[in-house]
Structure formats: C-alpha cells, structure tokens
Design an enzyme around this catalytic site. Sequence first.
Site, PDB file in Angstrom:
ATOM      1  N   GLY A   1      -3.789  -7.007  -2.603  1.00  0.00           N
ATOM      2  CA  GLY A   1      -2.514  -6.159  -3.037  1.00  0.00           C
ATOM      3  C   GLY A   1      -1.868  -7.038  -4.225  1.00  0.00           C
ATOM      4  O   GLY A   1      -2.962  -8.050  -5.115  1.00  0.00           O
TER       5      GLY A   1
ATOM      6  N   CYS B   1      -9.769  -9.661  -0.296  1.00  0.00           N
ATOM      7  CA  CYS B   1      -9.475 -10.641  -1.107  1.00  0.00           C
ATOM      8  C   CYS B   1      -7.790 -10.550  -1.233  1.00  0.00           C
ATOM      9  O   CYS B   1      -7.607 -12.449  -1.074  1.00  0.00           O
ATOM     10  CB  CYS B   1      -8.473  -9.245  -2.644  1.00  0.00           C
ATOM     11  SG  CYS B   1      -7.987  -8.855  -4.227  1.00  0.00           S
ATOM     12  N   TYR B   2      -6.581 -10.701  -1.545  1.00  0.00           N
ATOM     13  CA  TYR B   2      -5.432 -10.869  -1.642  1.00  0.00           C
ATOM     14  C   TYR B   2      -4.830 -11.664   0.143  1.00  0.00           C
ATOM     15  O   TYR B   2      -4.180 -12.825   0.295  1.00  0.00           O
ATOM     16  CB  TYR B   2      -3.952  -9.997  -1.882  1.00  0.00           C
ATOM     17  CG  TYR B   2      -2.628 -10.910  -1.434  1.00  0.00           C
ATOM     18  CD1 TYR B   2      -2.296 -11.770  -2.597  1.00  0.00           C
ATOM     19  CD2 TYR B   2      -1.729 -10.456  -0.771  1.00  0.00           C
ATOM     20  CE1 TYR B   2      -0.421 -12.530  -2.458  1.00  0.00           C
ATOM     21  CE2 TYR B   2      -0.910 -11.036  -0.349  1.00  0.00           C
ATOM     22  CZ  TYR B   2      -0.013 -11.849  -0.942  1.00  0.00           C
ATOM     23  OH  TYR B   2       1.139 -12.992  -0.847  1.00  0.00           O
TER      24      TYR B   2
ATOM     25  N   HIS C   1     -13.818  -6.618  -2.587  1.00  0.00           N
ATOM     26  CA  HIS C   1     -13.172  -5.385  -2.292  1.00  0.00           C
ATOM     27  C   HIS C   1     -14.366  -4.757  -1.431  1.00  0.00           C
ATOM     28  O   HIS C   1     -14.611  -3.557  -1.768  1.00  0.00           O
ATOM     29  CB  HIS C   1     -12.412  -4.533  -2.979  1.00  0.00           C
ATOM     30  CG  HIS C   1     -11.094  -5.086  -3.233  1.00  0.00           C
ATOM     31  ND1 HIS C   1      -9.606  -4.827  -2.576  1.00  0.00           N
ATOM     32  CD2 HIS C   1     -10.671  -5.948  -4.147  1.00  0.00           C
ATOM     33  CE1 HIS C   1      -8.583  -5.505  -3.182  1.00  0.00           C
ATOM     34  NE2 HIS C   1      -9.798  -6.227  -4.038  1.00  0.00           N
TER      35      HIS C   1
ATOM     36  N   GLU D   1     -13.671  -1.985   0.730  1.00  0.00           N
ATOM     37  CA  GLU D   1     -14.303  -0.672   0.754  1.00  0.00           C
ATOM     38  C   GLU D   1     -13.651   0.151  -0.321  1.00  0.00           C
ATOM     39  O   GLU D   1     -13.794   1.650  -0.155  1.00  0.00           O
ATOM     40  CB  GLU D   1     -12.167  -0.617   1.334  1.00  0.00           C
ATOM     41  CG  GLU D   1     -11.018  -0.987   0.171  1.00  0.00           C
ATOM     42  CD  GLU D   1     -11.347  -2.661   0.093  1.00  0.00           C
ATOM     43  OE1 GLU D   1     -11.678  -3.470   0.054  1.00  0.00           O
ATOM     44  OE2 GLU D   1      -9.671  -2.714  -0.631  1.00  0.00           O
TER      45      GLU D   1
ATOM     46  N   SER E   1       0.790  28.834   5.908  1.00  0.00           N
ATOM     47  CA  SER E   1       0.617  28.523   5.194  1.00  0.00           C
ATOM     48  C   SER E   1      -0.019  29.061   3.580  1.00  0.00           C
ATOM     49  O   SER E   1       0.331  29.820   2.794  1.00  0.00           O
ATOM     50  CB  SER E   1       1.656  27.451   4.163  1.00  0.00           C
ATOM     51  OG  SER E   1       0.541  26.853   4.271  1.00  0.00           O
ATOM     52  N   GLY E   2      -1.248  28.893   4.883  1.00  0.00           N
ATOM     53  CA  GLY E   2      -2.338  29.809   3.711  1.00  0.00           C
ATOM     54  C   GLY E   2      -2.362  27.883   3.854  1.00  0.00           C
ATOM     55  O   GLY E   2      -3.715  27.654   3.422  1.00  0.00           O
ATOM     56  N   GLY E   3      -1.993  26.596   3.645  1.00  0.00           N
ATOM     57  CA  GLY E   3      -2.665  25.431   3.432  1.00  0.00           C
ATOM     58  C   GLY E   3      -3.714  24.768   4.553  1.00  0.00           C
ATOM     59  O   GLY E   3      -3.321  26.229   6.045  1.00  0.00           O
TER      60      GLY E   3
ATOM     61  N   ASP F   1      -3.779  21.982   6.239  1.00  0.00           N
ATOM     62  CA  ASP F   1      -2.480  21.581   7.529  1.00  0.00           C
ATOM     63  C   ASP F   1      -1.750  22.153   8.341  1.00  0.00           C
ATOM     64  O   ASP F   1      -2.281  22.114   9.581  1.00  0.00           O
ATOM     65  CB  ASP F   1      -1.901  20.674   6.943  1.00  0.00           C
ATOM     66  CG  ASP F   1      -2.822  19.383   5.531  1.00  0.00           C
ATOM     67  OD1 ASP F   1      -3.310  19.603   5.451  1.00  0.00           O
ATOM     68  OD2 ASP F   1      -1.042  18.948   4.805  1.00  0.00           O
ATOM     69  N   SER F   2      -1.494  23.133   7.981  1.00  0.00           N
ATOM     70  CA  SER F   2      -0.585  23.574   8.625  1.00  0.00           C
ATOM     71  C   SER F   2      -1.727  25.106   9.785  1.00  0.00           C
ATOM     72  O   SER F   2      -1.667  25.206  10.531  1.00  0.00           O
ATOM     73  CB  SER F   2       0.062  25.081   8.162  1.00  0.00           C
ATOM     74  OG  SER F   2      -0.148  25.938   7.155  1.00  0.00           O
TER      75      SER F   2
ATOM     76  N   LYS G   1      -5.797  12.799   5.372  1.00  0.00           N
ATOM     77  CA  LYS G   1      -6.570  14.552   4.546  1.00  0.00           C
ATOM     78  C   LYS G   1      -7.846  14.519   5.307  1.00  0.00           C
ATOM     79  O   LYS G   1      -8.470  16.157   5.578  1.00  0.00           O
ATOM     80  CB  LYS G   1      -6.293  14.732   3.391  1.00  0.00           C
ATOM     81  CG  LYS G   1      -6.536  16.006   2.895  1.00  0.00           C
ATOM     82  CD  LYS G   1      -4.993  17.270   2.930  1.00  0.00           C
ATOM     83  CE  LYS G   1      -4.855  18.034   2.607  1.00  0.00           C
ATOM     84  NZ  LYS G   1      -3.850  18.749   2.860  1.00  0.00           N
TER      85      LYS G   1
END
Length: 512
Positions: free
Chosen positions: A57, A84-85, A171, A173, A225-227, A229-230, A368
């Site tokens: 952080g 790290c932090y 880090h 990650e 919606s065409g996206g 996620d939906s 995502k």
Amino acid sequence: MIHGFDTVVVVDFGAQYAQLIARRVREAEVYSVIVAHSATAAEIAELQPTAIILSGGPSSVYADVAPRLDPAVYELGIPILGICYGAQLLSLQLGGEVVRTGVGEYGRTELSVQATSAVLAGWESPHDVWMSHGDSIATAPPGFTVTASTPQAPVAALEDLQRKFVGVQFHPEVAHTIDGQSVIRRFLFEVAECLPSWTHRSVIDAATTAVKEQVGDRRVLCALSGGVDSAVAAALVHRAIGSQLTCVYVDTGLMREGESEQIEETFRAQFAIDLIHVKAADRFFSALAGVTDPESKRKIIGELFIRVFEEVASEITDVDFLAQGTLYPDVIESGTASAATIKSHHNVGGLPEDMQFSLVEPLRLLFKDEVRQIGVELGLPEAMVWRQPFPGPGLGVRIVGEVTQERADILRAADAIVLEEVKRAGLDRELWQYFAVLPAVRSVGVMGDERTYAYPIIIRAVTSDDAMTADWARLPYELLETLSSRIINEVDGVNRVAYDITSKPPGTIEWE
Ligand code: XMP
C-alpha cells in the site's frame, strides 16, 4: 472455507495491489476475498480463511494515519503472508524494527537469497524482483529467519515457519518480478496447505447450485446488453434453471454491426433461450431528433431503454428475479457485502430501482478475466467473450451532434472496418478499446474528379488496465493506412480519416 472453497483473505492496504494479489491467488486455483484493513480479527475469522495475505500500500508505517491490522489477527493460528507494506507492518507489530533510511528502492532490484526459504525455494541468487518502498525492515521480529536481502533492504524476505508467517519486501504479484507467482504458490500450497479447488468447472458448478437454490421454480428476467458480463450471467442462469429464464434484448439502433444477429444466433439458436428481441431503433432515433447536448443524449437513451424494458417486463407475468452481471470489483467498490442496488452506470443505462425484482448476480464473486474464461467454458463464442468494453448508450456517445439513423449507419460501417482490421493485425487483445467516432463537422475533399463535402471519421484506440487512465495506442502506420483507405472507399459519406492522439487524462476514452 466459503461456498465450499479454501479461502484466502487479502487484507487491503492499497486497492490496486490487493486486487492484483486476489487475482493471482485465484490463478493458483484458490478462492480469495478482499477485506478492508479495518476488519477485526473476529470478522476475518468468520470467513474461515485457510490463509491471510496483507497487501502492499502507499502508506509509511510511520504516517500518523498509517493503517494497522488488528493485532489479534496474529493470534488466530492462520498462516500469513505480508507483502511490502504488509511485510513491514507484520514485522513492526510482532516486535521487529522498521526504519526510515531515506533511501528507497523503486523498480527492478536484485535480491540475494541468503538462507533456505519455504517461499523462495528454487530461486537462483541474485534474482530480479520489483520493489517500491521508502521504509525498510531493519530487524526481523523474534522467531523469524531473514532469508533474503537487497542493496537497500537488509531484510527483504523473512519467515517464521513455526507460526507460518512469511514477509517479502518485494512485490511477487507484479509481472516485473521474475517468477513471482511461484512465491505466492509456495506460500499457498506449502506453507498454508491450501487446496487448489477454485477451477472454472467448480466455479460454474457452485454458481449453478447457488442460482438454483435462490430461484427455485420461479422465473428470472435478464437484460442482454451485448456486453460480456450480461452474456455470461445469462448463460450461467440458463444452465441453472433453463426455461425459467427469459432474456430481453433491446436493439436501440445504436449497436455495433452484427451485434443483434450474434445475440440471436448465440442465445436463441445455440442455447435455445427464451429471447425477446425488441427492435426499438425508430423510437430511439425519434427521441434523439434535434438533440445535440451529450448529457441530454445519454439521459434520453438511458430513460427510453428503461421504458422499453419495463413495457416488455410488464407483459411477462410472474417474474420475481432480475439477473445482472455485477462483478466482484463492483461489489468491493460499493464497500458493502451486499451491493444489492442497481447501479446507475450499468451496461444498459441503469434500470429503475423501484422495479419489484430481487437480484440474481451469479458473477458477483468473479473478476473480469474469470468471467471471460467461464464464458468460453459455457460455450459462448470467443468474439462475444473477448468483446471490448462498450458503453451502455452505445454508438450514441460516439456520434457528436445529432444522432440520426443515417449518421449511425455511417459510424457503424466505419467501426466494423476498425474492428476487422485491428483484429487482422493481431492487436485486438492488446488494446483496451478501439473504435470509430463520427464528429459533427464536414470537410472538403476530392474523389475522382469530384469535389466532396463529407464527414471525417476519427479513429480512437487506447491501451489501459482499468479505463481510469488510458494511453493512445501507437498503431502501426500500415494499419492506419489500411483503415484510412478502406473507410473512405467503402463508407459512403466519409471523405477523410483522422487518428485521435489524446491520452486520458486529459481526454476521456469516449468522445461524449
Ligand atoms: P470514459 O469515456 O469516461 O470511459 O473515459 C471510461 C470507460 O467507460 C465506458 N463508458 C461506459 N460504460 N455505460 C457503460 O457501461 C456508460 O454510460 C459509459 N460511458 C463510458 C467507456 O467505453 C470506457 O471503457
């Protein structure tokens, strides 16, 4: 253990680091959740974690308002990795010493591995790692062994395998740390003994069971919606409850080329989903006639969408649930465990909050990238799953000035060429977004022997990680040349092509 999965709790001391760590843990097939650093030991224990990771952080442990961890967390008997932090905090809170040397390390650094280590096993010394710290751990707490150092960090890695506490100043990650994922994997599997159970299959099975339990034999409505996620949400809900799902797709006339056909093909033909395809383009163009103000256009499109959706929904009786593609980052950002309100910035322009539905959110545990992988696993077409983000108001925010059928058709045709050629050049997955914009000016040109007076098309292509900031993409000249000549030759009403070289900030990604 949550939902039957071994769980890693990532304590958030800096949002972008915590999300990246949580994703890396899931890439190792272990479920992860993010909690605020203010979470108490009791709240963390309630999640029954197999391991805890303290993120990095921006703070200094010496700042007046430096975030702390409830010290009782160290008494829970749960393995902890501090990054790290997180490593500095763990050192400080367990009796070590953290100093402000005035010399930090930022960027690539050489790590010397000094002792046998549970998490650094297999690393040659020196090893390239990525650092970003001002303070340094000077003395490890009692019970810890120092396992690595760097030129500016005498304690760059430390561990107490009795208590299963590990700290790394670098880090693991981030991609710049070579083989950083192996540190995370070793911590998860060798120190904390997690089981890798978070696979795409098991995620799909768990989501399917959860939807079945929630919905029972009642009916669910889902706005496509065409996206991505939906689409994935609909496919998952359909897997769980089959014909109890009805999908509604509103064609606003502002969709991309081929989008409506692909939705028909995928959901009606392939999945045999009960699909209501509302062709509402004329209503949208009438509502938008003469309107040029960007915010008014957005509002008109959003409100009309809701009206059309409500009209359709009111004709379907006995629907109790609305399925939405809410993702885990939305849930975290809302700051509550139950983000059950419908967001105004939703894909389809914001559905009204007073609609009498309960929400079904089968993606609310997912990032995502996981949604995309699950979409592929469920059999959705690659083109749909890897589709770039597309704003709810559609092409409406890419047509500057009045939105008419004629102008939407010009933009759609030019946009299709941009999509096709970027994909042909193999850049579609590298770019965050790439599309065409139609401004409200015309310019003089000459084609054949004729003077023309027509619209330009502006090409917009950006790289970005999260759309908060973006850089204009350095597209190859050859690609720009192909785009220019194809758009001018193939799209009637266009006689000029320009490339937008504005980053965000100061520009936004969309033009309106
Ligand atoms: P800007 O233009 O603000 O866009 O840089 C940032 C990202 O958000 C998308 N965008 C939207 N997405 N509804 C959405 O679902 C909207 O109203 C909307 N407006 C912009 C945009 O495409 C970019 O990815």
